[in-house]
Design a protein around this motif. Sequence first.
Motif, PDB file in Angstrom:
ATOM      1  N   LEU A  32       3.561   6.562  -8.147  1.00  0.00           N
ATOM      2  CA  LEU A  32       3.666   6.770  -6.701  1.00  0.00           C
ATOM      3  C   LEU A  32       2.998   5.608  -5.950  1.00  0.00           C
ATOM      4  O   LEU A  32       3.544   5.078  -4.983  1.00  0.00           O
ATOM      5  CB  LEU A  32       3.020   8.106  -6.330  1.00  0.00           C
ATOM      6  N   ARG A  33       1.808   5.195  -6.403  1.00  0.00           N
ATOM      7  CA  ARG A  33       1.090   4.090  -5.743  1.00  0.00           C
ATOM      8  C   ARG A  33       1.789   2.765  -5.947  1.00  0.00           C
ATOM      9  O   ARG A  33       1.878   1.954  -5.031  1.00  0.00           O
ATOM     10  CB  ARG A  33      -0.346   3.985  -6.276  1.00  0.00           C
ATOM     11  N   PHE A  34       2.252   2.526  -7.179  1.00  0.00           N
ATOM     12  CA  PHE A  34       2.893   1.252  -7.460  1.00  0.00           C
ATOM     13  C   PHE A  34       4.153   1.076  -6.616  1.00  0.00           C
ATOM     14  O   PHE A  34       4.372   0.026  -6.008  1.00  0.00           O
ATOM     15  CB  PHE A  34       3.216   1.146  -8.959  1.00  0.00           C
ATOM     16  N   SER A  35       4.967   2.151  -6.536  1.00  0.00           N
ATOM     17  CA  SER A  35       6.178   2.043  -5.721  1.00  0.00           C
ATOM     18  C   SER A  35       5.820   1.864  -4.252  1.00  0.00           C
ATOM     19  O   SER A  35       6.496   1.143  -3.523  1.00  0.00           O
ATOM     20  CB  SER A  35       7.090   3.256  -5.938  1.00  0.00           C
ATOM     21  N   SER A  36       4.730   2.508  -3.791  1.00  0.00           N
ATOM     22  CA  SER A  36       4.354   2.374  -2.383  1.00  0.00           C
ATOM     23  C   SER A  36       3.934   0.947  -2.068  1.00  0.00           C
ATOM     24  O   SER A  36       4.235   0.422  -1.003  1.00  0.00           O
ATOM     25  CB  SER A  36       3.249   3.358  -2.022  1.00  0.00           C
ATOM     26  N   LEU A  37       3.283   0.297  -3.049  1.00  0.00           N
ATOM     27  CA  LEU A  37       2.863  -1.094  -2.863  1.00  0.00           C
ATOM     28  C   LEU A  37       4.087  -1.993  -2.663  1.00  0.00           C
ATOM     29  O   LEU A  37       4.122  -2.842  -1.770  1.00  0.00           O
ATOM     30  CB  LEU A  37       2.081  -1.531  -4.108  1.00  0.00           C
ATOM     31  N   LEU A  38       5.117  -1.775  -3.496  1.00  0.00           N
ATOM     32  CA  LEU A  38       6.344  -2.563  -3.357  1.00  0.00           C
ATOM     33  C   LEU A  38       7.046  -2.271  -2.034  1.00  0.00           C
ATOM     34  O   LEU A  38       7.691  -3.138  -1.448  1.00  0.00           O
ATOM     35  CB  LEU A  38       7.304  -2.255  -4.519  1.00  0.00           C
ATOM     36  N   LEU A  39       6.903  -1.019  -1.560  1.00  0.00           N
ATOM     37  CA  LEU A  39       7.644  -0.614  -0.368  1.00  0.00           C
ATOM     38  C   LEU A  39       7.044  -1.155   0.927  1.00  0.00           C
ATOM     39  O   LEU A  39       7.749  -1.226   1.936  1.00  0.00           O
ATOM     40  CB  LEU A  39       7.721   0.922  -0.289  1.00  0.00           C
ATOM     41  N   VAL A  40       5.771  -1.541   0.918  1.00  0.00           N
ATOM     42  CA  VAL A  40       5.150  -1.995   2.171  1.00  0.00           C
ATOM     43  C   VAL A  40       5.931  -3.166   2.793  1.00  0.00           C
ATOM     44  O   VAL A  40       6.413  -3.050   3.923  1.00  0.00           O
ATOM     45  CB  VAL A  40       3.661  -2.345   1.972  1.00  0.00           C
ATOM     46  N   PRO A  41       6.119  -4.289   2.066  1.00  0.00           N
ATOM     47  CA  PRO A  41       6.874  -5.381   2.706  1.00  0.00           C
ATOM     48  C   PRO A  41       8.340  -5.016   2.948  1.00  0.00           C
ATOM     49  O   PRO A  41       8.901  -5.375   3.986  1.00  0.00           O
ATOM     50  CB  PRO A  41       6.752  -6.542   1.701  1.00  0.00           C
TER      51      PRO A  41
END
Lengths: 131, 126
Positions: A32-41
């Motif tokens: 969940l965190r890893f995908s959220s990191l990618l989703l920010v930009p």
Amino acid sequence: MHAHDNKDSCCGCSSHAHTHKKGEALSHWIRLRFSSLLLVPLTLWLVISIVGLVGADHATFMAWLDARLNAYLLGAFIVISCYHAALGVQEIIEDYISCEVTARCAILAEKTAFLGLSVLCIGSIFLIVTQ
Amino acid sequence: MNEAKTRPLSPHLQVYRLPMAALMSITHRITGAALSAGFALVAFFLVSAAIGEDYYNVVMGYASSLFGMLVLVAWSLALYYHTFNGIRHLIWDWCPSTVSKDKATVSGWIVLLASAAATALTWMVV
């Protein structure tokens, strides 16, 4: 998408604790965190792009998507955010549905829906750029 | 396992005023759920564009109507909020020393103001 293959036979629903395989909850948390990191930009790019496209005619939108970078970024946003949404909705279901069998069914349905939606979106993008 | 059925739920939402951090947290979840549901609209739009111009025009007509614009503004606000508050959560996960009641209130206000400002700026500039 991962299989829940721990077996337990309810549902008399006396057991209200969700059972997870060892490490499953941690891996859910990390994904969940890893995908959220990618989703920010990707998200910031997407909002600005979409707002710029409101009211655009068909040809303008097709030309926008025909730029390969836009197609790739939109595709990446769709796949990663569907993945993120599937994990997030799973968390909500696990928190609020105490019957484990109902929860499992709801999670399966929810993940299938997000898989279907992302296939529809990616299929459409593919159709548009290859037209 | 029997007490699981009768165990009281906490906090009692009817008699307990949620502090700001808790309101931010439930808003994060609500915006997340709404954005997830909104995915159906994204798919609807892309499929219509792929089918052809007539379908596209109908869907874009809805999207650029007053109601459609309101939905889009709400969508961008929810997306900015969920993104900024998500960054706030990532910072907490990464660096637990940033977790405290006072800091959470300050960062909560930063997230709220940044979401409102980003939404306004996006619609004014783009």
